[in-house]
Design a protein around this motif. Structure first.
Motif, mmCIF file in Angstrom:
data_model
loop_
_atom_site.group_PDB
_atom_site.id
_atom_site.type_symbol
_atom_site.label_atom_id
_atom_site.label_comp_id
_atom_site.label_asym_id
_atom_site.label_seq_id
_atom_site.Cartn_x
_atom_site.Cartn_y
_atom_site.Cartn_z
ATOM 1 N N GLN A 95 0.779 -1.140 0.287
ATOM 2 C CA GLN A 95 -0.035 -0.078 -0.047
ATOM 3 C C GLN A 95 0.954 1.168 -0.125
ATOM 4 O OE1 GLN A 95 -3.265 -0.433 -0.847
ATOM 5 N NE2 GLN A 95 -2.724 -2.519 -0.751
ATOM 6 N N LEU A 125 -3.222 5.109 3.951
ATOM 7 C CA LEU A 125 -3.696 5.590 2.528
ATOM 8 C C LEU A 125 -4.700 6.752 2.890
ATOM 9 C CD1 LEU A 125 -4.745 1.811 1.542
ATOM 10 C CD2 LEU A 125 -2.961 3.381 0.300
ATOM 11 N N LEU A 128 -6.083 7.195 -4.658
ATOM 12 C CA LEU A 128 -5.662 6.347 -3.670
ATOM 13 C C LEU A 128 -7.325 5.768 -3.048
ATOM 14 C CD1 LEU A 128 -2.846 7.735 -1.711
ATOM 15 C CD2 LEU A 128 -2.873 5.824 -2.910
ATOM 16 N N LYS A 161 -7.824 2.443 -4.051
ATOM 17 C CA LYS A 161 -7.106 1.591 -3.238
ATOM 18 C C LYS A 161 -7.492 1.241 -1.892
ATOM 19 C CE LYS A 161 -4.348 1.637 -6.915
ATOM 20 N NZ LYS A 161 -4.204 0.639 -7.716
ATOM 21 N N GLN A 162 -7.956 2.252 -1.414
ATOM 22 C CA GLN A 162 -8.547 2.029 0.092
ATOM 23 C C GLN A 162 -9.889 1.027 0.015
ATOM 24 O OE1 GLN A 162 -9.117 5.633 2.466
ATOM 25 N NE2 GLN A 162 -8.371 6.663 0.386
#
Length: 447
Positions: A37, A110, A123, A126-127
């Protein structure tokens, strides 16, 4: 029939037990989740072409958010923020009873990255993907997941508020830097002739240092074309090193290039070459080392946070000196006075020469990582494989830092005194931070 059912039940339970990885394997998997991450944050920086000092700042606050989750909910770990130059008045939220430190620390990192990076919105997906993956792998309920997400975001908000007072937002208000035509001073370099990067960075608040000039190196060798002068001899060393470079030296130069501003021209078209920053390279090394070492996820977060905070201070110190001495680059000197056709192996970065940023950052990083992970910690550095470069192996963090420093000579972008004085500057910063924290690393080595 009863025996058969019992046998089936035992086989089923045994298979389930074997499917659940041992706790150490879970720990390793969670450390890899954390480093993966963090790489997503690095990827956004690549997208935004973040410069080296700014990248160090973003890494520092992102990993600090992760570490605040750890330190607020664990014993044996020091409150790093209590030793900051300006101690933050964090009002940290109460952790939920369902707190999962591994998940919340990574998610907080994040969440901070999302808010602090120019393209942090990247992001968000991505989270979500990380939350879904973690929930599936570790069987968290929707309520537990939501409680951890809310807690992680609240922690990130506290750290973000502290970041907002560090002077970064005021950098554009300072007098614009204009290159001088005087001999010996920096001037934009080919092929893109980019204007000087972050000339006011010394006004950003350090974490541990008292001031940007606390570790100012000795003055660089004064500009001189006298063949007996130190400056001229250093210039000729760069000139001949590049002309006579061997394959190993060229590989070292390229491996440690870490220049996010590299540009390749094809006809009239300029193509930006995406590369990680020096700080990003060392954050990658930290991840490699933490995955290899027999340590906990909490300690891995601590290692990353302290490294990032130290790199941030190292770049403040280095950038203060760069614009104080405002020294000319080897490429400019050699093209003007010695050989108009000479080119360095690496593209010259767009800021003054003294001291070498990679030398300062790498030396400080090696001091921190050596203290936390060991003096003779051997590792294979594959952090540049993503950029098409081969793996290099090192017997210690110090060996890696020394190679990073000398790579600037092989690449033709720094004089020797900028390298050697930069190493001394970086070491001094690293040792100062460790002494200020008075760390007893053995007290929480594996907890």
């Amino acid at each position: 029939m009863r025996f058969s059912l019992l046998s089936l039940l035992l086989c089923f339970l045994l298979s389930r037990a074997q499917a659940i990885p041992p706790s150490r394997e879970i720990e390793k998997a969670q450390i890899k989740d954390f480093t993966d991450q963090l790489f997503e944050i690095s990827s956004v920086m690549l997208h935004d072409v973040i410069n080296p000092p700014a990248a160090a700042r973003f890494y520092a606050y992102a990993t600090l958010a992760a570490y605040q989750v750890v330190v607020n909910n664990s014993e044996h770990y020091p409150y790093l923020s209590e030793k900051f130059k300006e101690v933050p008045e964090f009002e940290m939220p109460q952790a939920p009873e369902s707190l999962n430190i591994a998940f919340a620390s990574t998610y907080a990192m994040l969440a901070l990255g999302e808010k602090i990076l120019p393209s942090g919105y990247m992001l968000q997906d991505k989270q979500n993907a990380y939350a879904d993956s973690f929930q599936q792998n570790y069987v968290l309920s929707d309520l537990t997941l939501d409680e951890n997400i809310q807690y992680a975001r609240a922690v990130a908000s506290e750290v973000l508020a502290y970041a907002g007072s560090d002077g970064y937002s005021r950098l554009s208000t300072y007098t614009r830097y204009i290159p001088t035509q005087k001999e010996g001073h920096w001037y934009p370099t080919p092929p893109a002739y980019i204007e000087a990067i972050e000339p006011s960075w010394m006004h950003v608040r350090p974490f541990f240092m008292d001031s940007a000039n606390q570790f100012s190196p000795p003055p660089p060798a004064p500009f001189s074309l006298d063949t007996s002068s130190s400056f001229y001899q250093q210039t000729m060393e760069v000139y001949h090193t590049v002309k006579d470079v061997n394959d190993e030296q060229e590989e070292i130069a390229n491996f440690w290039d870490c220049n996010p501003f590299a540009v390749k021209f094809t006809g009239h078209m300029a193509i930006g070459l995406k590369k990680i920053t020096p700080g990003g390279h060392w954050m990658g090394i930290a991840g490699i080392a933490c995955e290899k070492a027999d340590i906990s996820l909490k300690r891995a977060v601590f290692v990353h946070a302290l490294l990032a905070l130290s790199l941030h201070d190292a770049f403040i110190s280095c950038w203060h000196e760069k614009y104080r001495s405002d020294r000319i680059r080897p490429e400019t000197v050699i093209n003007r006075y010695i050989d108009q056709k000479w080119k360095p192996i690496l593209q010259t970065p767009p800021f003054p020469e003294y001291t070498s940023g990679h030398s300062v950052a790498s030396a400080s990083a090696a001091v921190i990582l050596t203290q936390l992970l060991g003096e003779n910690f051997a590792f294979d550095d594959d952090s540049e494989v993503y950029f098409g470069l081969p793996i290099r192996s090192f017997s210690s963090f110090t060996q890696a830092a020394n190679e990073a420093a000398i790579s600037r000579l092989y690449g033709g972008i720094h004089f020797r005194d900028a390298i050697e004085d930069g190493v001394a500057e970086g070491k001094a910063i690293g040792h100062y931070i460790l002494n200020k924290l008075a760390l007893n690393v053995n007290s929480y080595s594996g907890k």
